[in-house]
Motif scaffolding. Structure first.
Motif, mmCIF file in Angstrom:
data_model
loop_
_atom_site.group_PDB
_atom_site.id
_atom_site.type_symbol
_atom_site.label_atom_id
_atom_site.label_comp_id
_atom_site.label_asym_id
_atom_site.label_seq_id
_atom_site.Cartn_x
_atom_site.Cartn_y
_atom_site.Cartn_z
ATOM 1 N N HIS A 217 53.048 31.354 34.654
ATOM 2 C CA HIS A 217 52.646 32.421 35.572
ATOM 3 C C HIS A 217 51.297 33.011 35.153
ATOM 4 O O HIS A 217 50.438 33.275 36.010
ATOM 5 C CB HIS A 217 53.710 33.515 35.602
ATOM 6 N N ARG A 220 48.575 30.603 36.097
ATOM 7 C CA ARG A 220 48.305 30.595 37.538
ATOM 8 C C ARG A 220 47.474 31.817 37.944
ATOM 9 O O ARG A 220 46.496 31.682 38.674
ATOM 10 C CB ARG A 220 49.625 30.580 38.316
ATOM 11 N N THR A 221 47.885 32.991 37.472
ATOM 12 C CA THR A 221 47.134 34.206 37.819
ATOM 13 C C THR A 221 45.717 34.143 37.248
ATOM 14 O O THR A 221 44.772 34.640 37.863
ATOM 15 C CB THR A 221 47.848 35.458 37.290
ATOM 16 N N SER A 223 43.950 31.389 36.933
ATOM 17 C CA SER A 223 43.178 30.492 37.806
ATOM 18 C C SER A 223 42.759 31.213 39.086
ATOM 19 O O SER A 223 41.677 30.960 39.627
ATOM 20 C CB SER A 223 43.988 29.245 38.144
ATOM 21 N N GLU A 336 48.607 33.829 47.231
ATOM 22 C CA GLU A 336 49.145 34.345 45.977
ATOM 23 C C GLU A 336 50.308 35.309 46.229
ATOM 24 O O GLU A 336 51.301 35.307 45.498
ATOM 25 C CB GLU A 336 48.038 35.057 45.186
ATOM 26 N N TYR A 339 53.323 33.198 47.052
ATOM 27 C CA TYR A 339 53.835 32.563 45.828
ATOM 28 C C TYR A 339 54.614 33.578 44.987
ATOM 29 O O TYR A 339 55.714 33.282 44.494
ATOM 30 C CB TYR A 339 52.672 31.986 45.023
#
Length: 346
Positions: A217, A220-221, A223, A336, A339
């Protein structure tokens, strides 16, 4: 007032003080010289634990080189100005040639601080000095790693949010006075420096993850933040073009109104990308597009060169380009959000 005091006494300052205290306590308990060990601990506290570990590996052999040159020149010249100068100079040269640049400061301090304490038993002096240096390096590295680990991710997110807000303010100022937009050059340069500092924090975060556990997580955040910074670079490019566009010829009142209306709406979208979804914003962009096409047709009818754009057309083009970037940002945030919602439902 409390907020200012807390901001001044940051994590790195507190960690430096703790490293100095622990180093002095350990050296005192072992009967070793305290002063230089504390100096070493202070100068080796780095912004990240990664830097402390990597540079600590370099600093110890560099300190050994400095200690060796100090003893060498002290044995020939004793405690003279030439001894200090030669020890410092040869230490710097040797460290640079051996690729130990990160250890130059500690090595030079070791060299010059060792000369006054050098005695006939050079081997004991050498071992004692390196022992105190090693203690300072190890303690500062351990404190940097275990105590108050820096939260770069939080700082990066806050920095990105602030950058978008400041970019919106800059666009608002440019639109307010198009003929004298260059007056905002200093604001633009400050925004560019803030973007560079945020990228520096990005580098720190990447280095920290080499030595700390992190979740998918977080990756991802991270990126997503990188993508937002990529959009910010495009935004700065378009704002820079607007700053240096020649608008001395001016424009008629209706065209100026359309441009200002769209510009103000786009600047609000910098603060809140979802503003793009409002009907008012959509209408202002449509009017701006119609104006651009009308000006382009007029330019073609008078047989002007196809590559020639007037200042007015450049401003409109840059505004439309900025709107496209914000549109991409809005799409990114919507993805986002979806997600995040799915992850919570799981």
């Amino acid at each position: 007032m409390k907020q200012k005091v807390f901001k001044f006494v940051g994590g790195r300052i507190l960690k430096t003080g703790l490293a100095a205290f622990l180093t002095a306590w350990i050296c005192d308990a072992l009967g070793l010289p305290v002063l230089f060990a504390v100096i070493t601990a202070i100068v080796t506290v780095e912004p990240t634990a990664s830097d402390s570990i990597k540079k600590g590996i370099v600093r110890f052999p560099a300190a050994a080189i400095g200690a060796g040159f100090a003893l060498l020149f002290e044995s020939f010249l004793h405690q003279s100005p030439f001894t200090y100068a030669l020890a410092a100079t040869f230490t710097l040269i040797a460290c640079h040639k051996l690729g130990l640049d990160d250890g130059m400061l500690v090595a030079t301090l070791t060299a010059v601080a060792m000369i006054p304490d050098a005695s006939g038993d050079y081997m004991s002096s050498f071992v004692f000095r390196l022992s105190t240096t090693l203690i300072g390096i190890v303690v500062s590295t351990a404190v940097n790693y275990f105590v108050m680990p820096p939260k770069f991710h939080t700082m990066i997110n806050q920095g990105v949010e602030r950058l978008y807000h400041n970019a919106g303010d800059l666009l608002e100022q440019i639109i307010a006075d198009l003929t004298h937009a260059r007056k905002q050059t200093l604001v633009y340069q400050r925004l560019s420096r803030d973007l560079e500092r945020t990228y520096k924090l990005i580098g720190y975060q990447r280095e920290e993850w080499k030595y700390r556990r992190h979740s998918m997580h977080e990756v991802r955040t991270f990126s997503v933040v990188l993508k937002k910074l990529e959009y910010l670079q495009k935004i700065l490019y378009h704002l820079g073009n607007m700053l240096y566009t020649d608008m001395r010829k001016g424009m008629d009142e209706e065209d100026h109104r359309i441009i200002c209306e769209a510009g103000h709406s786009i600047s609000k979208a910098f603060h809140k990308p979802s503003n793009q979804l409002t009907q008012k914003h959509i209408e202002s962009i449509e009017k701006l597009e119609d104006l651009f096409h009308r000006l382009d047709n007029e330019r073609t009818e008078v047989d002007e060169p196809r590559h020639h754009f007037t200042g007015k057309m450049i401003i409109i083009f840059e505004l439309l380009s900025l709107n496209d970037v914000i549109d991409d940002l809005c799409t990114l945030e919507q993805k986002e959000d979806r997600y995040t919602k799915r992850e919570r439902e799981r």
